[in-house]
Design a protein around this motif. Structure first.
Motif, PDB file in Angstrom:
ATOM      1  N   LYS A  15       0.869  -1.314  -0.052  1.00  0.00           N
ATOM      2  CA  LYS A  15      -0.285   0.144  -0.081  1.00  0.00           C
ATOM      3  C   LYS A  15       0.840   1.217   0.007  1.00  0.00           C
ATOM      4  O   LYS A  15       2.067   1.296   0.069  1.00  0.00           O
ATOM      5  CB  LYS A  15      -0.715   0.004   1.277  1.00  0.00           C
ATOM      6  N   ARG A  19     -11.136  -0.278  14.044  1.00  0.00           N
ATOM      7  CA  ARG A  19     -10.492   0.879  12.797  1.00  0.00           C
ATOM      8  C   ARG A  19     -11.455   0.563  11.844  1.00  0.00           C
ATOM      9  O   ARG A  19     -12.485   0.856  11.644  1.00  0.00           O
ATOM     10  CB  ARG A  19      -9.228   0.282  12.614  1.00  0.00           C
ATOM     11  N   MET A  22     -10.330 -12.742   8.378  1.00  0.00           N
ATOM     12  CA  MET A  22      -9.138 -11.810   8.666  1.00  0.00           C
ATOM     13  C   MET A  22      -9.369 -10.945   9.667  1.00  0.00           C
ATOM     14  O   MET A  22     -10.585 -10.558  10.021  1.00  0.00           O
ATOM     15  CB  MET A  22      -8.822 -11.075   7.300  1.00  0.00           C
ATOM     16  N   HIS A  50      -6.797  -7.980  12.369  1.00  0.00           N
ATOM     17  CA  HIS A  50      -5.598  -7.260  12.541  1.00  0.00           C
ATOM     18  C   HIS A  50      -5.299  -6.938  14.000  1.00  0.00           C
ATOM     19  O   HIS A  50      -6.025  -6.508  14.438  1.00  0.00           O
ATOM     20  CB  HIS A  50      -5.580  -5.730  11.600  1.00  0.00           C
ATOM     21  N   ASN A 107       0.599  -9.342  10.797  1.00  0.00           N
ATOM     22  CA  ASN A 107       1.309  -8.438   9.812  1.00  0.00           C
ATOM     23  C   ASN A 107       2.685  -8.876  10.242  1.00  0.00           C
ATOM     24  O   ASN A 107       2.842  -9.926  10.980  1.00  0.00           O
ATOM     25  CB  ASN A 107       0.885  -6.916  10.384  1.00  0.00           C
ATOM     26  N   ARG A 133       0.187 -11.163   6.403  1.00  0.00           N
ATOM     27  CA  ARG A 133       0.492  -9.942   5.744  1.00  0.00           C
ATOM     28  C   ARG A 133       1.779  -9.361   6.162  1.00  0.00           C
ATOM     29  O   ARG A 133       1.707  -8.944   7.258  1.00  0.00           O
ATOM     30  CB  ARG A 133      -0.630  -9.241   5.762  1.00  0.00           C
ATOM     31  N   TYR A 149       7.721   3.363   8.966  1.00  0.00           N
ATOM     32  CA  TYR A 149       6.639   3.285   8.446  1.00  0.00           C
ATOM     33  C   TYR A 149       6.507   4.731   7.696  1.00  0.00           C
ATOM     34  O   TYR A 149       6.428   5.165   6.552  1.00  0.00           O
ATOM     35  CB  TYR A 149       5.443   2.917   8.736  1.00  0.00           C
TER      36      TYR A 149
HETATM   37  C1  LIG Z   1      -0.293  -1.929   6.844  1.00  0.00           C
HETATM   38  C2  LIG Z   1      -0.904  -3.283   7.297  1.00  0.00           C
HETATM   39  C3  LIG Z   1      -0.397  -4.440   7.204  1.00  0.00           C
HETATM   40  C4  LIG Z   1       1.241  -4.519   6.993  1.00  0.00           C
HETATM   41  O1  LIG Z   1       1.562  -4.120   8.333  1.00  0.00           O
HETATM   42  P1  LIG Z   1       3.252  -4.193   8.385  1.00  0.00           P
HETATM   43  O2  LIG Z   1       3.130  -3.676  10.045  1.00  0.00           O
HETATM   44  O3  LIG Z   1       3.801  -3.162   7.510  1.00  0.00           O
HETATM   45  O4  LIG Z   1       3.669  -5.820   8.157  1.00  0.00           O
HETATM   46  C5  LIG Z   1      -1.132  -5.716   7.323  1.00  0.00           C
HETATM   47  N1  LIG Z   1      -2.436  -5.734   7.779  1.00  0.00           N
HETATM   48  C6  LIG Z   1      -3.221  -4.762   7.664  1.00  0.00           C
HETATM   49  C7  LIG Z   1      -4.813  -4.567   7.795  1.00  0.00           C
HETATM   50  C8  LIG Z   1      -2.521  -3.281   7.488  1.00  0.00           C
HETATM   51  O5  LIG Z   1      -3.254  -1.969   7.414  1.00  0.00           O
END
Ligand SMILES: *Cc1c(COP(=O)(O)O)cnc(C)c1O
Length: 374
Positions: free
Chosen positions: A49, A147, A174, A176, A211, A227, A359
Protein backbone atom coordinates in the motif's frame (compact mmCIF):
# COMPACT_ATOMS: atom_id res chain seq x y z
CA UNK A 1 0.82 14.63 -16.36
CA UNK A 2 1.07 18.30 -17.24
CA UNK A 3 4.15 19.59 -19.14
CA UNK A 4 5.75 21.11 -16.04
CA UNK A 5 5.60 17.85 -14.12
CA UNK A 6 7.01 16.06 -17.11
CA UNK A 7 10.04 18.30 -17.36
CA UNK A 8 10.64 18.10 -13.59
CA UNK A 9 10.69 14.33 -13.78
CA UNK A 10 13.13 14.54 -16.64
CA UNK A 11 15.46 16.89 -14.79
CA UNK A 12 15.48 14.59 -11.77
CA UNK A 13 16.75 11.81 -14.03
CA UNK A 14 19.69 13.98 -15.10
CA UNK A 15 23.00 14.40 -13.36
CA UNK A 16 23.84 16.52 -11.49
CA UNK A 17 21.33 15.51 -8.87
CA UNK A 18 21.61 16.07 -5.15
CA UNK A 19 19.34 13.37 -3.69
CA UNK A 20 19.07 9.77 -4.71
CA UNK A 21 17.19 6.78 -3.44
CA UNK A 22 18.46 3.30 -4.20
CA UNK A 23 16.02 0.44 -3.68
CA UNK A 24 17.81 -2.88 -3.44
CA UNK A 25 15.43 -5.32 -5.11
CA UNK A 26 17.61 -8.34 -4.37
CA UNK A 27 17.57 -7.45 -0.65
CA UNK A 28 13.79 -7.20 -0.97
CA UNK A 29 13.65 -10.72 -2.40
CA UNK A 30 15.99 -12.03 0.27
CA UNK A 31 13.76 -10.53 2.97
CA UNK A 32 10.66 -12.07 1.38
CA UNK A 33 12.31 -15.50 1.26
CA UNK A 34 13.46 -15.21 4.87
CA UNK A 35 9.99 -14.21 6.08
CA UNK A 36 8.44 -16.95 3.95
CA UNK A 37 10.70 -19.45 5.68
CA UNK A 38 9.65 -18.06 9.07
CA UNK A 39 5.98 -18.47 8.25
CA UNK A 40 6.39 -22.12 7.18
CA UNK A 41 3.32 -23.49 5.40
CA UNK A 42 1.40 -20.21 5.64
CA UNK A 43 1.08 -18.22 2.44
CA UNK A 44 2.99 -14.97 2.66
CA UNK A 45 1.30 -11.89 1.19
CA UNK A 46 3.16 -8.66 0.44
CA UNK A 47 1.50 -5.43 1.60
CA UNK A 48 2.49 -2.74 -0.92
CA UNK A 49 0.00 0.00 0.00
CA UNK A 50 0.94 3.68 -0.25
CA UNK A 51 2.87 2.94 -3.44
CA UNK A 52 4.92 0.25 -1.76
CA UNK A 53 5.58 2.27 1.44
CA UNK A 54 6.69 5.11 -0.79
CA UNK A 55 9.23 3.04 -2.74
CA UNK A 56 7.25 2.32 -5.93
CA UNK A 57 4.80 -0.61 -5.80
CA UNK A 58 5.02 -1.31 -9.53
CA UNK A 59 8.79 -1.74 -9.23
CA UNK A 60 8.64 -3.87 -6.08
CA UNK A 61 5.93 -6.30 -7.17
CA UNK A 62 7.73 -8.12 -10.04
CA UNK A 63 10.77 -9.16 -7.96
CA UNK A 64 8.40 -10.22 -5.17
CA UNK A 65 6.55 -12.40 -7.67
CA UNK A 66 9.91 -13.88 -8.71
CA UNK A 67 10.55 -14.69 -5.06
CA UNK A 68 7.27 -16.62 -4.97
CA UNK A 69 4.76 -14.01 -3.81
CA UNK A 70 1.31 -14.68 -5.28
CA UNK A 71 -0.80 -12.41 -3.08
CA UNK A 72 -0.69 -8.64 -2.60
CA UNK A 73 -2.55 -6.20 -0.37
CA UNK A 74 -3.01 -2.49 -1.02
CA UNK A 75 -5.17 0.05 0.80
CA UNK A 76 -6.96 1.87 -2.03
CA UNK A 77 -8.69 0.44 -5.08
CA UNK A 78 -6.68 2.70 -7.37
CA UNK A 79 -3.46 1.26 -5.94
CA UNK A 80 -4.67 -2.17 -6.99
CA UNK A 81 -5.62 -0.91 -10.44
CA UNK A 82 -2.12 0.56 -10.82
CA UNK A 83 -0.60 -2.85 -10.04
CA UNK A 84 -2.84 -4.45 -12.69
CA UNK A 85 -1.73 -1.78 -15.16
CA UNK A 86 1.86 -2.69 -14.29
CA UNK A 87 1.15 -6.25 -15.38
CA UNK A 88 0.69 -7.93 -12.00
CA UNK A 89 -1.74 -10.84 -12.45
CA UNK A 90 -1.50 -12.30 -8.94
CA UNK A 91 -4.28 -11.91 -6.35
CA UNK A 92 -4.65 -8.33 -5.12
CA UNK A 93 -6.74 -7.59 -2.02
CA UNK A 94 -8.08 -4.11 -1.27
CA UNK A 95 -8.01 -3.28 2.44
CA UNK A 96 -10.55 -0.45 2.02
CA UNK A 97 -13.01 -2.99 0.65
CA UNK A 98 -16.22 -1.43 -0.58
CA UNK A 99 -16.15 1.60 1.74
CA UNK A 100 -16.04 3.89 -1.28
CA UNK A 101 -15.41 1.61 -4.27
CA UNK A 102 -18.25 0.03 -6.25
CA UNK A 103 -18.27 -3.75 -6.77
CA UNK A 104 -18.05 -3.36 -10.56
CA UNK A 105 -14.98 -1.11 -10.24
CA UNK A 106 -13.10 -3.79 -8.31
CA UNK A 107 -14.40 -6.60 -10.50
CA UNK A 108 -13.32 -4.83 -13.68
CA UNK A 109 -9.72 -4.89 -12.43
CA UNK A 110 -10.03 -8.35 -10.91
CA UNK A 111 -9.41 -6.89 -7.46
CA UNK A 112 -10.64 -8.65 -4.34
CA UNK A 113 -12.13 -6.66 -1.46
CA UNK A 114 -11.56 -7.13 2.23
CA UNK A 115 -15.22 -6.81 3.27
CA UNK A 116 -15.28 -4.68 6.39
CA UNK A 117 -19.01 -4.28 7.09
CA UNK A 118 -22.14 -6.38 6.73
CA UNK A 119 -23.42 -3.90 4.17
CA UNK A 120 -20.29 -4.58 2.06
CA UNK A 121 -20.89 -8.32 2.28
CA UNK A 122 -24.45 -7.75 1.07
CA UNK A 123 -23.34 -5.56 -1.84
CA UNK A 124 -20.57 -7.90 -2.99
CA UNK A 125 -22.83 -10.95 -2.67
CA UNK A 126 -25.70 -9.23 -4.51
CA UNK A 127 -23.35 -8.12 -7.28
CA UNK A 128 -21.97 -11.66 -7.67
CA UNK A 129 -25.44 -13.19 -7.74
CA UNK A 130 -26.60 -10.64 -10.31
CA UNK A 131 -23.69 -11.75 -12.53
CA UNK A 132 -24.54 -15.39 -11.89
CA UNK A 133 -21.07 -16.05 -10.46
CA UNK A 134 -19.34 -16.49 -7.12
CA UNK A 135 -16.78 -13.83 -6.19
CA UNK A 136 -13.87 -14.12 -3.82
CA UNK A 137 -13.42 -11.83 -0.80
CA UNK A 138 -11.68 -11.66 2.53
CA UNK A 139 -14.00 -11.01 5.44
CA UNK A 140 -12.31 -8.72 7.94
CA UNK A 141 -13.66 -8.48 11.48
CA UNK A 142 -12.43 -6.54 14.47
CA UNK A 143 -10.74 -8.23 17.42
CA UNK A 144 -9.45 -5.14 19.20
CA UNK A 145 -8.29 -2.28 16.98
CA UNK A 146 -11.67 -0.59 16.30
CA UNK A 147 -10.64 0.72 12.95
CA UNK A 148 -12.00 -0.40 9.61
CA UNK A 149 -13.07 -4.01 10.25
CA UNK A 150 -16.52 -5.37 11.08
CA UNK A 151 -17.66 -4.44 14.59
CA UNK A 152 -18.70 -7.12 17.05
CA UNK A 153 -22.47 -6.67 16.70
CA UNK A 154 -22.24 -7.20 12.94
CA UNK A 155 -19.96 -10.16 13.45
CA UNK A 156 -22.67 -11.71 15.64
CA UNK A 157 -25.24 -11.23 12.89
CA UNK A 158 -22.94 -12.83 10.32
CA UNK A 159 -22.01 -15.76 12.58
CA UNK A 160 -25.71 -16.30 13.37
CA UNK A 161 -26.71 -16.37 9.72
CA UNK A 162 -23.88 -17.31 7.35
CA UNK A 163 -26.35 -17.30 4.45
CA UNK A 164 -25.57 -13.59 4.25
CA UNK A 165 -22.39 -14.80 2.52
CA UNK A 166 -24.26 -16.25 -0.47
CA UNK A 167 -22.46 -15.46 -3.70
CA UNK A 168 -19.13 -15.05 -1.90
CA UNK A 169 -16.17 -17.39 -1.76
CA UNK A 170 -14.46 -16.58 1.51
CA UNK A 171 -10.75 -16.55 0.61
CA UNK A 172 -9.96 -16.14 4.31
CA UNK A 173 -11.29 -14.71 7.55
CA UNK A 174 -9.11 -11.84 8.57
CA UNK A 175 -8.31 -9.62 11.54
CA UNK A 176 -5.53 -7.18 12.43
CA UNK A 177 -3.36 -6.88 15.54
CA UNK A 178 -3.11 -3.55 17.35
CA UNK A 179 0.11 -4.25 19.29
CA UNK A 180 2.08 -6.77 17.25
CA UNK A 181 5.18 -4.57 17.44
CA UNK A 182 5.14 -4.91 21.25
CA UNK A 183 5.55 -8.67 21.84
CA UNK A 184 4.86 -8.54 25.57
CA UNK A 185 1.67 -6.51 25.24
CA UNK A 186 -1.30 -8.49 26.62
CA UNK A 187 -3.45 -7.24 23.73
CA UNK A 188 -1.72 -9.76 21.43
CA UNK A 189 -2.90 -12.87 23.28
CA UNK A 190 -6.30 -11.27 23.81
CA UNK A 191 -6.76 -10.70 20.09
CA UNK A 192 -5.40 -14.16 19.25
CA UNK A 193 -7.97 -15.77 21.55
CA UNK A 194 -10.81 -13.64 20.19
CA UNK A 195 -9.77 -14.54 16.66
CA UNK A 196 -9.70 -18.27 17.41
CA UNK A 197 -13.06 -18.11 19.18
CA UNK A 198 -14.52 -16.26 16.21
CA UNK A 199 -13.16 -18.82 13.71
CA UNK A 200 -14.81 -21.62 15.69
CA UNK A 201 -18.21 -19.99 15.06
CA UNK A 202 -17.76 -19.41 11.32
CA UNK A 203 -17.95 -21.70 8.30
CA UNK A 204 -14.57 -23.33 7.61
CA UNK A 205 -12.20 -21.18 5.56
CA UNK A 206 -8.60 -20.08 5.72
CA UNK A 207 -7.54 -17.50 8.30
CA UNK A 208 -5.22 -14.47 8.24
CA UNK A 209 -4.14 -12.46 11.27
CA UNK A 210 -0.44 -11.53 11.35
CA UNK A 211 1.27 -8.46 9.93
CA UNK A 212 5.09 -8.23 10.11
CA UNK A 213 5.04 -7.90 13.89
CA UNK A 214 2.60 -10.81 14.12
CA UNK A 215 4.98 -13.02 12.13
CA UNK A 216 7.67 -12.36 14.75
CA UNK A 217 5.21 -13.30 17.54
CA UNK A 218 5.51 -16.94 16.45
CA UNK A 219 3.69 -19.83 14.89
CA UNK A 220 0.46 -19.43 16.87
CA UNK A 221 -0.15 -16.18 15.03
CA UNK A 222 0.59 -17.40 11.51
CA UNK A 223 -2.61 -19.33 10.54
CA UNK A 224 -2.93 -19.81 6.75
CA UNK A 225 -1.96 -16.40 5.37
CA UNK A 226 0.40 -13.72 6.75
CA UNK A 227 0.57 -10.11 5.57
CA UNK A 228 3.98 -8.48 5.64
CA UNK A 229 4.83 -4.89 4.77
CA UNK A 230 7.53 -3.13 6.78
CA UNK A 231 9.70 -6.23 7.33
CA UNK A 232 10.07 -6.63 3.55
CA UNK A 233 12.06 -3.39 3.65
CA UNK A 234 14.36 -4.70 6.35
CA UNK A 235 12.80 -2.64 9.11
CA UNK A 236 12.19 -4.08 12.48
CA UNK A 237 8.57 -3.92 13.58
CA UNK A 238 8.95 -2.18 16.95
CA UNK A 239 11.68 -3.61 19.15
CA UNK A 240 11.67 -7.04 17.54
CA UNK A 241 14.91 -8.48 16.25
CA UNK A 242 15.61 -7.94 12.57
CA UNK A 243 19.31 -8.79 12.36
CA UNK A 244 18.76 -11.16 9.46
CA UNK A 245 16.67 -8.72 7.44
CA UNK A 246 18.60 -6.52 5.00
CA UNK A 247 18.07 -2.79 4.52
CA UNK A 248 16.34 -2.25 1.17
CA UNK A 249 16.48 1.55 1.06
CA UNK A 250 19.53 3.74 0.73
CA UNK A 251 18.80 7.48 0.76
CA UNK A 252 21.75 9.70 -0.08
CA UNK A 253 22.45 13.41 -0.43
CA UNK A 254 25.25 15.03 -2.35
CA UNK A 255 27.82 17.10 -0.53
CA UNK A 256 27.56 20.53 -2.16
CA UNK A 257 30.32 22.24 -0.17
CA UNK A 258 32.99 21.52 2.40
CA UNK A 259 34.41 24.46 4.35
CA UNK A 260 36.62 25.14 7.35
CA UNK A 261 35.27 27.59 9.90
CA UNK A 262 36.99 29.21 12.89
CA UNK A 263 35.81 28.68 16.47
CA UNK A 264 32.89 30.95 17.32
CA UNK A 265 31.21 30.64 13.90
CA UNK A 266 27.53 29.70 13.92
CA UNK A 267 25.88 27.31 11.49
CA UNK A 268 22.34 27.38 10.16
CA UNK A 269 19.08 29.25 10.80
CA UNK A 270 18.65 30.60 14.29
CA UNK A 271 22.42 30.38 14.85
CA UNK A 272 21.69 27.46 17.19
CA UNK A 273 25.04 25.73 16.68
CA UNK A 274 28.34 27.44 17.34
CA UNK A 275 31.76 25.93 16.63
CA UNK A 276 33.69 25.38 19.87
CA UNK A 277 36.88 24.72 17.90
CA UNK A 278 38.07 25.23 14.34
CA UNK A 279 35.71 22.93 12.44
CA UNK A 280 35.13 21.39 9.05
CA UNK A 281 31.55 21.54 7.86
CA UNK A 282 29.80 19.79 4.97
CA UNK A 283 26.61 21.18 3.43
CA UNK A 284 24.40 18.61 1.72
CA UNK A 285 21.59 19.05 -0.80
CA UNK A 286 18.70 17.59 1.15
CA UNK A 287 16.29 19.04 3.67
CA UNK A 288 12.88 18.82 5.23
CA UNK A 289 11.24 19.28 1.83
CA UNK A 290 12.61 15.83 1.04
CA UNK A 291 10.76 14.30 3.97
CA UNK A 292 13.70 14.41 6.36
CA UNK A 293 12.27 15.41 9.78
CA UNK A 294 13.36 18.96 10.60
CA UNK A 295 13.78 18.30 14.27
CA UNK A 296 16.52 15.71 13.66
CA UNK A 297 18.89 18.70 13.34
CA UNK A 298 21.32 18.36 16.24
CA UNK A 299 20.17 14.77 16.90
CA UNK A 300 20.88 12.47 13.98
CA UNK A 301 24.02 11.51 12.10
CA UNK A 302 24.78 11.08 8.44
CA UNK A 303 27.14 8.42 7.11
CA UNK A 304 30.28 8.86 5.03
CA UNK A 305 31.79 5.59 3.77
CA UNK A 306 30.50 3.79 6.86
CA UNK A 307 31.61 6.50 9.33
CA UNK A 308 29.21 8.80 11.10
CA UNK A 309 29.12 12.59 11.37
CA UNK A 310 26.59 14.58 13.42
CA UNK A 311 24.06 16.88 11.78
CA UNK A 312 24.52 20.34 13.27
CA UNK A 313 22.25 23.35 13.46
CA UNK A 314 18.77 23.50 12.02
CA UNK A 315 17.77 21.52 8.95
CA UNK A 316 16.68 23.83 6.12
CA UNK A 317 14.19 23.14 3.38
CA UNK A 318 16.87 22.07 0.89
CA UNK A 319 20.06 21.80 2.93
CA UNK A 320 21.52 20.18 5.98
CA UNK A 321 24.96 20.52 7.51
CA UNK A 322 27.24 18.00 9.23
CA UNK A 323 30.36 18.39 11.36
CA UNK A 324 33.27 16.54 9.72
CA UNK A 325 35.91 17.67 12.21
CA UNK A 326 36.34 14.23 13.82
CA UNK A 327 36.53 12.35 10.52
CA UNK A 328 39.81 11.69 8.64
CA UNK A 329 40.62 14.96 6.81
CA UNK A 330 40.47 13.51 3.30
CA UNK A 331 37.38 11.36 3.78
CA UNK A 332 34.78 13.78 2.41
CA UNK A 333 34.91 16.18 -0.54
CA UNK A 334 32.33 18.25 -2.38
CA UNK A 335 30.50 16.00 -4.85
CA UNK A 336 30.57 12.93 -2.56
CA UNK A 337 27.39 11.19 -1.48
CA UNK A 338 26.38 11.15 2.18
CA UNK A 339 24.21 8.34 3.51
CA UNK A 340 21.09 9.84 5.02
CA UNK A 341 19.35 6.53 5.68
CA UNK A 342 20.61 3.02 4.99
CA UNK A 343 22.88 0.44 6.62
CA UNK A 344 25.00 2.90 8.63
CA UNK A 345 22.11 5.09 9.76
CA UNK A 346 19.06 2.82 9.98
CA UNK A 347 15.50 3.98 9.37
CA UNK A 348 14.50 2.56 12.78
CA UNK A 349 17.13 4.69 14.52
CA UNK A 350 16.06 7.89 12.76
CA UNK A 351 12.40 7.12 13.40
CA UNK A 352 12.99 6.62 17.12
CA UNK A 353 14.82 9.97 17.35
CA UNK A 354 12.12 11.71 15.35
CA UNK A 355 9.40 10.32 17.62
CA UNK A 356 7.90 8.29 14.80
CA UNK A 357 8.09 4.84 13.19
CA UNK A 358 10.06 3.61 10.16
CA UNK A 359 6.77 3.38 8.21
CA UNK A 360 6.46 7.17 8.34
CA UNK A 361 10.16 7.71 7.50
CA UNK A 362 9.74 5.64 4.32
CA UNK A 363 6.38 6.99 3.20
CA UNK A 364 7.56 10.59 3.77
CA UNK A 365 10.50 10.36 1.36
CA UNK A 366 9.84 13.22 -1.04
CA UNK A 367 9.63 13.60 -4.79
CA UNK A 368 13.05 15.09 -5.41
CA UNK A 369 15.01 11.88 -5.14
CA UNK A 370 16.33 10.29 -8.25
CA UNK A 371 15.09 6.76 -7.75
CA UNK A 372 17.13 3.81 -8.88
CA UNK A 373 16.36 0.12 -8.52
CA UNK A 374 19.37 -2.11 -8.06
C1 LIG B 1 -0.47 -1.99 6.74
C2 LIG B 1 -1.14 -3.26 7.10
C3 LIG B 1 -0.41 -4.46 7.15
C4 LIG B 1 1.10 -4.49 6.99
O1 LIG B 1 1.67 -4.15 8.22
P1 LIG B 1 3.25 -4.23 8.48
O2 LIG B 1 3.36 -3.88 9.92
O3 LIG B 1 3.88 -3.23 7.59
O4 LIG B 1 3.67 -5.61 8.17
C5 LIG B 1 -1.09 -5.64 7.37
N1 LIG B 1 -2.43 -5.64 7.55
C6 LIG B 1 -3.17 -4.52 7.54
C7 LIG B 1 -4.64 -4.60 7.76
C8 LIG B 1 -2.54 -3.29 7.34
O5 LIG B 1 -3.27 -2.16 7.35
Amino acid sequence: MNPIEKSTTKLIELDPNTARLTVDLSALKTNFLLLNEMTGDARLAAVVKADGYGLGAARLAPPLVEAGCDLFFVARAHEGAALRDAGISQDIFILDGLAVAEPEQLHRYNLTPCLNRLAEIERWGAYAQAQGIKLSAAVHFDTGISRLAMPLAEFETMAGDPSCLNGIDVAFWMSHLACADAPSHPQNAKQLNRFKAALARLPAAKACLANSGGIFLGKDYHFDVCRTGIALFGCRPGKLKSERLSAVVLAEARVLQVRDIPAGTTVGYGATWEAKRPSRIATMGLGYADGYPRHLGGLADVGFKGQRAPIIGRISMDLLMADLTDLPPDLVSAGDWAEIMGETVRAEELAAMAGTIPYEMLTSLGRRYRRQYA
